[in-house]
Design a protein around this motif. Structure first.
Motif, PDB file in Angstrom:
ATOM      1  N   PHE A 153      15.084  21.478   2.767  1.00 47.26           N
ATOM      2  CA  PHE A 153      14.684  22.884   2.873  1.00 47.26           C
ATOM      3  C   PHE A 153      13.173  23.020   2.944  1.00 47.26           C
ATOM      4  CE2 PHE A 153      18.818  24.565   0.930  1.00 47.26           C
ATOM      5  CZ  PHE A 153      19.162  25.310   2.044  1.00 47.26           C
ATOM      6  N   ASN A 154      12.460  22.296   2.094  1.00 48.61           N
ATOM      7  CA  ASN A 154      11.003  22.395   2.087  1.00 48.61           C
ATOM      8  C   ASN A 154      10.401  21.897   3.400  1.00 48.61           C
ATOM      9  OD1 ASN A 154       9.393  23.031  -0.760  1.00 48.61           O
ATOM     10  ND2 ASN A 154      11.564  22.555  -1.057  1.00 48.61           N
ATOM     11  N   ASP A 155      11.017  20.881   3.997  1.00 54.27           N
ATOM     12  CA  ASP A 155      10.564  20.424   5.313  1.00 54.27           C
ATOM     13  C   ASP A 155      10.766  21.515   6.355  1.00 54.27           C
ATOM     14  OD1 ASP A 155       9.738  17.976   4.370  1.00 54.27           O
ATOM     15  OD2 ASP A 155      11.532  16.880   5.025  1.00 54.27           O
ATOM     16  N   PHE A 156      11.890  22.217   6.289  1.00 55.61           N
ATOM     17  CA  PHE A 156      12.146  23.309   7.229  1.00 55.61           C
ATOM     18  C   PHE A 156      11.082  24.402   7.106  1.00 55.61           C
ATOM     19  CE2 PHE A 156      17.072  22.617   7.149  1.00 55.61           C
ATOM     20  CZ  PHE A 156      16.929  21.512   7.980  1.00 55.61           C
ATOM     21  N   VAL A 157      10.689  24.705   5.867  1.00 55.32           N
ATOM     22  CA  VAL A 157       9.654  25.722   5.642  1.00 55.32           C
ATOM     23  C   VAL A 157       8.341  25.257   6.241  1.00 55.32           C
ATOM     24  CG1 VAL A 157       8.279  26.926   3.904  1.00 55.32           C
ATOM     25  CG2 VAL A 157      10.754  26.703   3.590  1.00 55.32           C
ATOM     26  N   ARG A 158       7.978  23.999   6.007  1.00 58.21           N
ATOM     27  CA  ARG A 158       6.721  23.469   6.542  1.00 58.21           C
ATOM     28  C   ARG A 158       6.713  23.476   8.070  1.00 58.21           C
ATOM     29  NH1 ARG A 158       6.835  20.260   1.719  1.00 58.21           N
ATOM     30  NH2 ARG A 158       8.291  18.771   2.638  1.00 58.21           N
ATOM     31  N   GLU A 159       7.877  23.253   8.661  1.00 56.92           N
ATOM     32  CA  GLU A 159       7.995  23.288  10.129  1.00 56.92           C
ATOM     33  C   GLU A 159       7.964  24.707  10.672  1.00 56.92           C
ATOM     34  OE1 GLU A 159      11.303  20.961  11.692  1.00 56.92           O
ATOM     35  OE2 GLU A 159      11.212  19.701   9.900  1.00 56.92           O
ATOM     36  N   GLY A 160       8.131  25.691   9.800  1.00 57.79           N
ATOM     37  CA  GLY A 160       8.105  27.090  10.226  1.00 57.79           C
ATOM     38  C   GLY A 160       9.413  27.584  10.810  1.00 57.79           C
ATOM     39  N   ILE A 161      10.512  26.839  10.610  1.00 58.96           N
ATOM     40  CA  ILE A 161      11.788  27.248  11.205  1.00 58.96           C
ATOM     41  C   ILE A 161      12.667  28.046  10.229  1.00 58.96           C
ATOM     42  CG2 ILE A 161      11.882  25.526  13.032  1.00 58.96           C
ATOM     43  CD1 ILE A 161      13.494  23.715  11.252  1.00 58.96           C
ATOM     44  N   ILE A 162      12.257  28.113   8.960  1.00 61.49           N
ATOM     45  CA  ILE A 162      12.841  29.049   8.008  1.00 61.49           C
ATOM     46  C   ILE A 162      11.718  29.592   7.140  1.00 61.49           C
ATOM     47  CG2 ILE A 162      15.052  27.812   7.954  1.00 61.49           C
ATOM     48  CD1 ILE A 162      14.348  26.888   5.105  1.00 61.49           C
ATOM     49  N   LYS A 163      11.944  30.764   6.576  1.00 58.84           N
ATOM     50  CA  LYS A 163      10.949  31.369   5.688  1.00 58.84           C
ATOM     51  C   LYS A 163      11.354  31.259   4.224  1.00 58.84           C
ATOM     52  CE  LYS A 163       8.399  32.931   9.097  1.00 58.84           C
ATOM     53  NZ  LYS A 163       7.054  32.368   9.375  1.00 58.84           N
ATOM     54  N   SER A 164      12.655  31.379   3.965  1.00 57.71           N
ATOM     55  CA  SER A 164      13.165  31.389   2.603  1.00 57.71           C
ATOM     56  C   SER A 164      14.509  30.687   2.593  1.00 57.71           C
ATOM     57  CB  SER A 164      13.301  32.830   2.117  1.00 57.71           C
ATOM     58  OG  SER A 164      13.745  32.890   0.775  1.00 57.71           O
ATOM     59  N   PHE A 165      14.922  30.216   1.410  1.00 59.14           N
ATOM     60  CA  PHE A 165      16.207  29.508   1.370  1.00 59.14           C
ATOM     61  C   PHE A 165      16.877  29.659   0.010  1.00 59.14           C
ATOM     62  CE2 PHE A 165      12.860  26.441   0.317  1.00 59.14           C
ATOM     63  CZ  PHE A 165      13.319  25.870  -0.861  1.00 59.14           C
ATOM     64  N   GLY A 166      18.174  29.446   0.019  1.00 58.65           N
ATOM     65  CA  GLY A 166      18.945  29.564  -1.207  1.00 58.65           C
ATOM     66  C   GLY A 166      20.341  29.011  -1.011  1.00 58.65           C
TER      67      GLY A 166
END
Length: 342
Positions: A153-166
């Motif tokens: 999830f944190n990698d996805f945030v760093r890539e800018g392809i998600i903003k938030s997760f749960g």
């Protein structure tokens, strides 16, 4: 169909609440956008079939609904939603939530980094967007480590392809374990959870794959935890998948079976909920509103930081839900609905 009695009650209720269509909004960690307290759920026709849904989405958006709940497992709903966003050119104004890692038809769950990555890529393609606002794990695969989930999830945030997760359908204990790990390792934690929550108790798992509920007296400790932490709760099956639609009366099992689909019957069609429906009818009469509105107000009358998924193709019903989300029941009324105590 609503009865003439329900229509009259709803009309009287709306006349006494002139700003009934004003949506309330909240905040979810990781997002800079306001988020409507009601998400439009897309696990219904015409979304599931990927059919044109622009008119319906326009109606909901006009009411102030800016948050939309979808999933990789909801047929072609992402495609229908993405097509509307493209036509409307409102990507930066809407909140798109989707989910990866659904259970198989047999209830088996298998999720790891590859599954999350591949399903997110497909979701982005179907939605026609570069990012999703909120990505949830649809189920929990306890064979996958917390570290793998959070690092992905944190990698996805760093890539800018998600903003938030749960997460969806995770126990409080697993969420605590994950967010403790995140704090120790300098990672972003889960910022939203989507369990079943509503006046109807989820007596049996409707879909398989370890659905998690925080409804009912047995789950008060979980609700207290959400209240203490203020973690946003996105309540699914908020009206018991139609159990509190007002289309049948308490005790009328045969009509209930004709109204509720197989999943709703498996999850909610039990005496405990017929008792809650009976008390809901009493309170609706007292409040001069509908059963559905009482059930919706119940959700927002708790101390938790609640958002609710509502799946409807009727703008009239959505208006009533929006109004009900602003109505607050007293503590005594909540207890009465839950236990019958006066």
């Amino acid at each position: 169909m609503m009865s003439s009695e329900d229509n009259q009650k709803q009309g009287e209720y709306m006349q006494t609440h002139t700003d009934a269509h004003d949506v309330t909004y909240g905040e979810i960690g990781g997002l800079s956008k306001k988020v409507s307290r009601i998400f439009l759920g897309t696990a219904i026709s015409p979304f599931l079939e990927g059919k044109e849904a622009d008119d319906l989405l326009d109606q909901m958006y006009k009411l102030g609904i800016n948050a939309f709940d979808s999933a990789r497992g909801y047929g072609l709903s992402e495609r229908a939603l993405g097509r509307w966003v493209k036509h409307k050119k409102n990507r930066e104004e809407v909140v798109i939530l989707t989910k990866c890692g659904n259970a198989t038809p047999t209830g088996t769950v298998y999720i790891d980094r590859d599954v999350m990555t591949n399903e997110l890529k497909r979701s982005l393609s179907e939605l026609g967007t570069d990012y999703v606002d909120i990505l949830l794990l649809h189920r929990d695969d306890v064979n996958t480590s917390i570290a793998e989930y959070l690092e992905t999830f944190n990698d996805f945030v760093r890539e800018g392809i998600i903003k938030s997760f749960g997460v969806s359908n995770w126990t409080v204990e697993r969420i605590q374990e994950a967010n403790t790990y995140a704090a120790k390792h300098g990672l972003r934690p889960f910022t939203i959870s989507s369990p079943n929550f509503g006046l109807a108790e989820q007596v049996n798992d409707p879909w398989g794959g370890n659905c998690v509920t925080i409804s009912g007296q047995a789950n008060k400790e979980a609700r207290d935890w959400y209240s203490r932490t203020n973690m946003p709760v996105l309540a699914y099956s908020a009206l018991g998948r139609g159990f509190f639609s007002g289309k049948f009366k308490a005790g009328d099992v045969e009509t209930a079976k004709s109204v509720l689909d197989a999943y709703a019957q498996k999850g909610y069609l039990y005496p405990v909920n017929m008792g809650r429906l009976e008390r809901c009818q009493v309170l609706a009469e007292k409040r001069s509103c509908s059963v559905a509105q009482v059930a919706m107000s119940y959700i927002f009358s708790h101390a938790m930081n609640v958002f609710a998924v509502v799946s409807t193709t009727s703008s009239v019903r959505m208006k009533l839900n929006i109004e009900a989300a602003k109505l607050r029941l007293s503590e005594k009324e909540v207890i009465f609905l839950e236990t019958g105590a006066r």
